[in-house]
Design a protein around this motif. Structure first.
Motif, PDB file in Angstrom:
ATOM      1  N   HIS A 148       0.856  -1.185   0.000  1.00  0.00           N
ATOM      2  CA  HIS A 148       0.000   0.000   0.000  1.00  0.00           C
ATOM      3  C   HIS A 148       0.894   1.238   0.000  1.00  0.00           C
ATOM      4  CE1 HIS A 148      -2.795  -2.961   1.602  1.00  0.00           C
ATOM      5  NE2 HIS A 148      -2.126  -3.035   2.730  1.00  0.00           N
ATOM      6  N   GLY A 149       0.414   2.299  -0.616  1.00  0.00           N
ATOM      7  CA  GLY A 149       1.178   3.551  -0.581  1.00  0.00           C
ATOM      8  C   GLY A 149       0.222   4.724  -0.541  1.00  0.00           C
ATOM      9  N   ASN A 150       0.726   5.840  -0.053  1.00  0.00           N
ATOM     10  CA  ASN A 150      -0.094   7.058  -0.033  1.00  0.00           C
ATOM     11  C   ASN A 150       0.613   8.115  -0.864  1.00  0.00           C
ATOM     12  OD1 ASN A 150      -1.588   9.322   0.478  1.00  0.00           O
ATOM     13  ND2 ASN A 150      -1.686   9.037   2.712  1.00  0.00           N
ATOM     14  N   GLU A 151       0.073   8.429  -2.027  1.00  0.00           N
ATOM     15  CA  GLU A 151       0.668   9.427  -2.922  1.00  0.00           C
ATOM     16  C   GLU A 151      -0.063  10.762  -2.820  1.00  0.00           C
ATOM     17  OE1 GLU A 151       0.618   7.585  -6.772  1.00  0.00           O
ATOM     18  OE2 GLU A 151       2.007   5.999  -6.165  1.00  0.00           O
ATOM     19  N   GLY A 152      -1.021  10.866  -1.886  1.00  0.00           N
ATOM     20  CA  GLY A 152      -1.780  12.107  -1.724  1.00  0.00           C
ATOM     21  C   GLY A 152      -1.143  13.015  -0.688  1.00  0.00           C
ATOM     22  N   ASP A 153      -1.930  13.978  -0.192  1.00  0.00           N
ATOM     23  CA  ASP A 153      -1.367  14.910   0.789  1.00  0.00           C
ATOM     24  C   ASP A 153      -2.127  14.889   2.107  1.00  0.00           C
ATOM     25  OD1 ASP A 153      -3.641  16.105  -0.055  1.00  0.00           O
ATOM     26  OD2 ASP A 153      -2.651  17.739  -1.149  1.00  0.00           O
ATOM     27  N   GLU A 154      -2.869  13.817   2.357  1.00  0.00           N
ATOM     28  CA  GLU A 154      -3.539  13.676   3.662  1.00  0.00           C
ATOM     29  C   GLU A 154      -3.422  12.233   4.125  1.00  0.00           C
ATOM     30  OE1 GLU A 154      -7.745  14.515   3.161  1.00  0.00           O
ATOM     31  OE2 GLU A 154      -7.870  13.301   1.348  1.00  0.00           O
ATOM     32  N   CYS A 155      -3.563  12.026   5.445  1.00  0.00           N
ATOM     33  CA  CYS A 155      -3.539  10.657   5.968  1.00  0.00           C
ATOM     34  C   CYS A 155      -4.740   9.892   5.407  1.00  0.00           C
ATOM     35  CB  CYS A 155      -3.636  10.665   7.493  1.00  0.00           C
ATOM     36  SG  CYS A 155      -2.069  11.025   8.295  1.00  0.00           S
ATOM     37  N   VAL A 156      -4.557   8.632   5.140  1.00  0.00           N
ATOM     38  CA  VAL A 156      -5.653   7.778   4.684  1.00  0.00           C
ATOM     39  C   VAL A 156      -5.837   6.660   5.712  1.00  0.00           C
ATOM     40  CG1 VAL A 156      -6.489   6.265   2.845  1.00  0.00           C
ATOM     41  CG2 VAL A 156      -5.226   8.354   2.265  1.00  0.00           C
ATOM     42  N   ILE A 157      -7.105   6.429   6.056  1.00  0.00           N
ATOM     43  CA  ILE A 157      -7.438   5.398   7.054  1.00  0.00           C
ATOM     44  C   ILE A 157      -8.410   4.415   6.420  1.00  0.00           C
ATOM     45  CG2 ILE A 157      -8.533   4.960   9.303  1.00  0.00           C
ATOM     46  CD1 ILE A 157      -7.681   7.800  10.146  1.00  0.00           C
ATOM     47  N   TRP A 158      -8.162   3.130   6.634  1.00  0.00           N
ATOM     48  CA  TRP A 158      -9.128   2.137   6.173  1.00  0.00           C
ATOM     49  C   TRP A 158      -9.317   1.048   7.199  1.00  0.00           C
ATOM     50  CZ3 TRP A 158      -4.584   2.571   2.949  1.00  0.00           C
ATOM     51  CH2 TRP A 158      -3.647   1.540   3.093  1.00  0.00           C
ATOM     52  N   LEU A 159     -10.431   0.336   7.019  1.00  0.00           N
ATOM     53  CA  LEU A 159     -10.728  -0.848   7.828  1.00  0.00           C
ATOM     54  C   LEU A 159     -10.114  -2.050   7.124  1.00  0.00           C
ATOM     55  CD1 LEU A 159     -12.725  -2.216  10.065  1.00  0.00           C
ATOM     56  CD2 LEU A 159     -14.222  -2.539   8.112  1.00  0.00           C
ATOM     57  N   ASP A 160      -9.366  -2.860   7.859  1.00  0.00           N
ATOM     58  CA  ASP A 160      -8.855  -4.126   7.335  1.00  0.00           C
ATOM     59  C   ASP A 160      -9.691  -5.255   7.902  1.00  0.00           C
ATOM     60  OD1 ASP A 160      -6.289  -3.428   6.048  1.00  0.00           O
ATOM     61  OD2 ASP A 160      -5.631  -2.888   8.063  1.00  0.00           O
ATOM     62  N   GLY A 161     -10.146  -6.158   7.047  1.00  0.00           N
ATOM     63  CA  GLY A 161     -10.783  -7.393   7.527  1.00  0.00           C
ATOM     64  C   GLY A 161      -9.948  -8.568   7.070  1.00  0.00           C
ATOM     65  N   LEU A 162      -9.616  -9.458   7.970  1.00  0.00           N
ATOM     66  CA  LEU A 162      -8.807 -10.644   7.597  1.00  0.00           C
ATOM     67  C   LEU A 162      -9.362 -11.874   8.293  1.00  0.00           C
ATOM     68  CD1 LEU A 162      -6.427  -8.167   8.219  1.00  0.00           C
ATOM     69  CD2 LEU A 162      -5.134  -9.863   6.976  1.00  0.00           C
ATOM     70  N   ASP A 163      -9.095 -13.033   7.685  1.00  0.00           N
ATOM     71  CA  ASP A 163      -9.591 -14.285   8.273  1.00  0.00           C
ATOM     72  C   ASP A 163      -8.483 -15.045   9.016  1.00  0.00           C
ATOM     73  OD1 ASP A 163      -8.012 -15.161   6.233  1.00  0.00           O
ATOM     74  OD2 ASP A 163      -9.568 -16.212   5.127  1.00  0.00           O
ATOM     75  N   ILE A 164      -7.537 -14.297   9.580  1.00  0.00           N
ATOM     76  CA  ILE A 164      -6.380 -14.949  10.217  1.00  0.00           C
ATOM     77  C   ILE A 164      -6.773 -15.938  11.332  1.00  0.00           C
ATOM     78  CG2 ILE A 164      -4.250 -14.580  11.540  1.00  0.00           C
ATOM     79  CD1 ILE A 164      -3.685 -12.184   9.941  1.00  0.00           C
ATOM     80  N   PRO A 165      -7.730 -15.602  12.206  1.00  0.00           N
ATOM     81  CA  PRO A 165      -8.055 -16.590  13.249  1.00  0.00           C
ATOM     82  C   PRO A 165      -8.486 -17.937  12.668  1.00  0.00           C
ATOM     83  CG  PRO A 165      -9.024 -14.463  13.768  1.00  0.00           C
ATOM     84  CD  PRO A 165      -8.473 -14.351  12.374  1.00  0.00           C
ATOM     85  N   LEU A 166      -9.224 -17.887  11.571  1.00  0.00           N
ATOM     86  CA  LEU A 166      -9.639 -19.134  10.910  1.00  0.00           C
ATOM     87  C   LEU A 166      -8.431 -19.891  10.377  1.00  0.00           C
ATOM     88  CD1 LEU A 166     -12.026 -20.839   9.555  1.00  0.00           C
ATOM     89  CD2 LEU A 166     -11.356 -19.593   7.502  1.00  0.00           C
ATOM     90  N   VAL A 167      -7.570 -19.153   9.679  1.00  0.00           N
ATOM     91  CA  VAL A 167      -6.394 -19.774   9.063  1.00  0.00           C
ATOM     92  C   VAL A 167      -5.475 -20.352  10.154  1.00  0.00           C
ATOM     93  CG1 VAL A 167      -4.357 -19.274   7.646  1.00  0.00           C
ATOM     94  CG2 VAL A 167      -6.576 -18.347   6.999  1.00  0.00           C
ATOM     95  N   GLN A 168      -5.441 -19.664  11.304  1.00  0.00           N
ATOM     96  CA  GLN A 168      -4.628 -20.186  12.415  1.00  0.00           C
ATOM     97  C   GLN A 168      -5.213 -21.460  13.000  1.00  0.00           C
ATOM     98  OE1 GLN A 168      -4.313 -16.709  14.938  1.00  0.00           O
ATOM     99  NE2 GLN A 168      -2.166 -16.454  14.373  1.00  0.00           N
ATOM    100  N   VAL A 169      -6.526 -21.481  13.175  1.00  0.00           N
ATOM    101  CA  VAL A 169      -7.171 -22.685  13.721  1.00  0.00           C
ATOM    102  C   VAL A 169      -6.926 -23.880  12.799  1.00  0.00           C
ATOM    103  CG1 VAL A 169      -9.469 -23.728  13.953  1.00  0.00           C
ATOM    104  CG2 VAL A 169      -8.918 -21.678  15.215  1.00  0.00           C
ATOM    105  N   LEU A 170      -6.926 -23.600  11.498  1.00  0.00           N
ATOM    106  CA  LEU A 170      -6.697 -24.686  10.525  1.00  0.00           C
ATOM    107  C   LEU A 170      -5.213 -25.034  10.405  1.00  0.00           C
ATOM    108  CD1 LEU A 170      -9.184 -23.481   7.738  1.00  0.00           C
ATOM    109  CD2 LEU A 170      -9.535 -25.332   9.374  1.00  0.00           C
ATOM    110  N   GLU A 171      -4.363 -24.248  11.091  1.00  0.00           N
ATOM    111  CA  GLU A 171      -2.905 -24.441  11.040  1.00  0.00           C
ATOM    112  C   GLU A 171      -2.388 -24.430   9.603  1.00  0.00           C
ATOM    113  OE1 GLU A 171      -2.239 -27.849  13.628  1.00  0.00           O
ATOM    114  OE2 GLU A 171      -2.355 -26.528  15.375  1.00  0.00           O
ATOM    115  N   THR A 172      -2.834 -23.376   8.883  1.00  0.00           N
ATOM    116  CA  THR A 172      -2.445 -23.224   7.481  1.00  0.00           C
ATOM    117  C   THR A 172      -1.878 -21.838   7.218  1.00  0.00           C
ATOM    118  OG1 THR A 172      -4.733 -22.572   7.018  1.00  0.00           O
ATOM    119  CG2 THR A 172      -4.157 -24.863   6.586  1.00  0.00           C
ATOM    120  N   ASN A 173      -1.319 -21.215   8.244  1.00  0.00           N
ATOM    121  CA  ASN A 173      -0.872 -19.832   8.114  1.00  0.00           C
ATOM    122  C   ASN A 173       0.553 -19.750   7.547  1.00  0.00           C
ATOM    123  OD1 ASN A 173      -1.213 -17.132   8.259  1.00  0.00           O
ATOM    124  ND2 ASN A 173      -0.912 -16.950  10.467  1.00  0.00           N
TER     125      ASN A 173
END
Ligand code: 1HN
Length: 371
Positions: A148-173
């Motif tokens: 990711h990069g910011n080429e503008g002139d203000e801070c950018v904020i976003w929501l991240d959604g990830l399925d890491i807990p699932l991938v960890q339970v499956l031991e496939t991380n």
């Protein structure tokens, strides 16, 4: 022998037996409680006004080189790992300053972004770059290189959604850092938008990929316009209002194999009926304000707030202004596995009786590691 003495003997024999089972690292199934254990995900709400100032502070005091991704986690206090929003999903807020690059990496977990504020930032996924505007929904399918990069002139904020807990339970991380900060751009910017954003016209030379959507950025302007057009003709679902799923245009299936993503338009004063379904769901308020009754409790939300509805928990929404709710859930996996079920609330005309208001949980002792 008296019956009391006989009963005590029986207890001793059982205790001794359980001790022997424990010594071989076993448990007697009938002693475990088994399937009756309560799920740990709490219905919960994180206010953007609490997070925003701390994100801006992090942008000042934490160099991107240190953090790699400058992310504050919205942690569900019901779950002891202290880093997940639900049993399978993370919900984080990420901030990137003008001129910064969050370097390229890839992981077995699938990820999504929902842009919260600011313009001028991009995500590049497997060689294609897309600039992101507020409300845009951006996919990072599993095992794709992304920076990711910011080429503008203000801070950018976003929501991240990830399925890491699932991938960890499956031991496939798995996780890998790219030797270069930026993965080389090999495609024209936003090629996937040109190829797939129409949704109903499939380029014939492209192989169908049912695992995840080939579309990198679902622009908010197009989603909002579609929702408004639908709302002119219908109230949509009694439970979700005019609600659409961001689908994989090549298959009609979920945007990613493990995460289904939705946008719902609620009219001023629209009050949906209560239902419950399997699949833990994270909601993010793109715009508007209102309240949801979740498991009998009132959760008041404003623009940019995030809340979670645990699996199999009754929920209904009441918008006090025209509102657009983004949501993502693990339900994508449940239908093919035969685990999806859904139920409408029958009593009280389909509305829950509110038993009280959401209160933030008590904050645990400082520096107590609970992993
Ligand atoms: C990650 O890779 C990103 O790529 C964001 O922006 C949040 C949270 C946990 C693990 C990996 C990103 C993450 C993450």
């Amino acid at each position: 022998m008296s019956t009391i003495v006989a009963a005590r003997r029986e207890t001793d024999v059982l205790e001794e037996f359980y001790e022997e089972v424990r010594r071989i690292h076993g448990r007697a199934l009938w002693q475990t409680g088994g399937a009756s254990k309560k799920p740990a995900t709490l219905s919960y709400l994180w206010k953007y006004q609490d997070y925003r100032p701390l994100l801006l502070t992090a942008a000042e005091i934490v160099p991107i080189e240190l953090a790699e991704r400058r992310v504050l986690i919205m942690a569900n206090p019901g779950i002891l790992t202290a880093w997940q929003a639900s049993s399978t999903l993370l919900a984080n807020l990420q901030i990137i300053k003008p001129g910064e690059v969050a370097p390229s990496h890839r992981h077995a977990a699938s990820a999504l972004r929902l842009i919260v504020e600011g313009r001028g930032a991009y995500t590049a996924v497997d060689g294609e770059k897309s600039y992101m505007d507020p409300g845009d929904f951006v996919t990072t399918p599993n095992w794709t290189w992304h920076d990711h990069g910011n080429e503008g002139d203000e801070c950018v904020i976003w929501l991240d959604g990830l399925d890491i807990p699932l991938v960890q339970v499956l031991e496939t991380n798995f996780f890998e850092i790219h030797p270069d900060k930026k993965y080389p751009l090999t495609q024209p910017n936003d090629l996937s938008q040109r190829l797939y954003a129409s949704g109903s016209l499939r380029p014939t030379w492209v192989k169908r990929n049912v695992l995840h959507s080939p579309l990198l950025n679902y622009k908010f302007s197009a989603t909002y316009e579609a929702l408004k057009r639908m709302a002119e003709q219908t109230e949509g679902s009694p439970y979700d209002g005019v609600s659409v799923e961001y689908v994989n245009p090549l298959s009609g299936g979920p945007a990613m194999a493990t995460i289904a993503c939705f946008a719902s338009l609620l009219q001023v004063d629209q009050h949906t009926k209560a239902h419950r379904h399997t699949g833990g769901t994270v909601y993010h308020v793109i715009q508007g304000s209102g309240r949801s009754i979740i498991g009998g409790k009132i959760f008041e939300w404003d623009e940019k707030d995030t809340f979670v509805v645990p699996s199999w928990t009754f929920h209904e929404h009441h918008a006090t202004a025209e509102s657009v709710l983004f949501s993502y859930s693990d339900s994508a996996m449940l239908e093919p596995l035969g685990l999806y079920r859904e139920e409408a609330l029958e009593e009280n005309g389909g509305y829950q009786k509110a038993l009280g208001k959401f209160e933030p949980a008590a904050v645990p002792e400082r520096n107590v590691r609970t992993v």
